[in-house]
Design a protein around this motif. Structure first.
Motif, PDB file in Angstrom:
ATOM      1  N   GLU A   2       0.762  -1.109   0.228  1.00  0.00           N
ATOM      2  CA  GLU A   2      -0.210   0.114  -0.035  1.00  0.00           C
ATOM      3  C   GLU A   2       1.015   1.271   0.159  1.00  0.00           C
ATOM      4  OE1 GLU A   2      -3.240   0.596  -0.749  1.00  0.00           O
ATOM      5  OE2 GLU A   2      -3.216  -1.392  -0.819  1.00  0.00           O
ATOM      6  N   MET A  53       1.965   1.741  -3.469  1.00  0.00           N
ATOM      7  CA  MET A  53       0.923   2.265  -4.380  1.00  0.00           C
ATOM      8  C   MET A  53       0.637   3.815  -4.126  1.00  0.00           C
ATOM      9  SD  MET A  53      -0.534   0.397  -6.656  1.00  0.00           S
ATOM     10  CE  MET A  53      -0.854  -1.181  -6.921  1.00  0.00           C
ATOM     11  N   SER A  90      -5.734   0.175  -6.659  1.00  0.00           N
ATOM     12  CA  SER A  90      -5.222   0.287  -5.425  1.00  0.00           C
ATOM     13  C   SER A  90      -6.076  -0.330  -4.379  1.00  0.00           C
ATOM     14  CB  SER A  90      -4.480   1.436  -5.035  1.00  0.00           C
ATOM     15  OG  SER A  90      -3.969   1.225  -3.784  1.00  0.00           O
TER      16      SER A  90
END
Length: 98
Positions: free
Chosen positions: A34, A37, A67
């Protein structure tokens, strides 16, 4: 290279190093993905502003949508593996033991 680009590249490199070296739990791997992203989203959102091109304004929105799908899939895998294996350790998730 500006300071903004350097911060995006260093954020992406640090999160990929975190993914490579700290793979004990599935949640830490998901957090590293994450952050990768997020750094890519921030870089893609500042690119049309710097170049003054309106044709690239849709790319950050698509990246954010993918995402969110990746995060939802990752959390579903985390819940499923925790229910079946009892923990989120990545060494428990061996495909050869099926």
């Amino acid at each position: 290279m500006s300071l903004l680009h350097l911060s995006f590249y260093s954020t992406f490199a640090m999160s990929s190093l975190g993914l490579a070296f700290h793979r004990a739990h599935l949640i830490s791997a998901l957090l590293c993905l994450e952050s990768m992203m997020l750094s890519m989203y921030m870089a893609l959102s500042t690119l049309p502003i710097e170049n003054q091109t309106p044709s690239l304004t849709l790319m950050p929105i698509l990246m954010l949508a993918f995402s969110a799908c990746e995060a939802g899939t990752g959390l579903a895998m985390l819940v499923a593996s925790t229910r079946t294996h009892g923990s989120d350790h990545l060494h428990n998730l061996n495909l050869l033991q099926c």
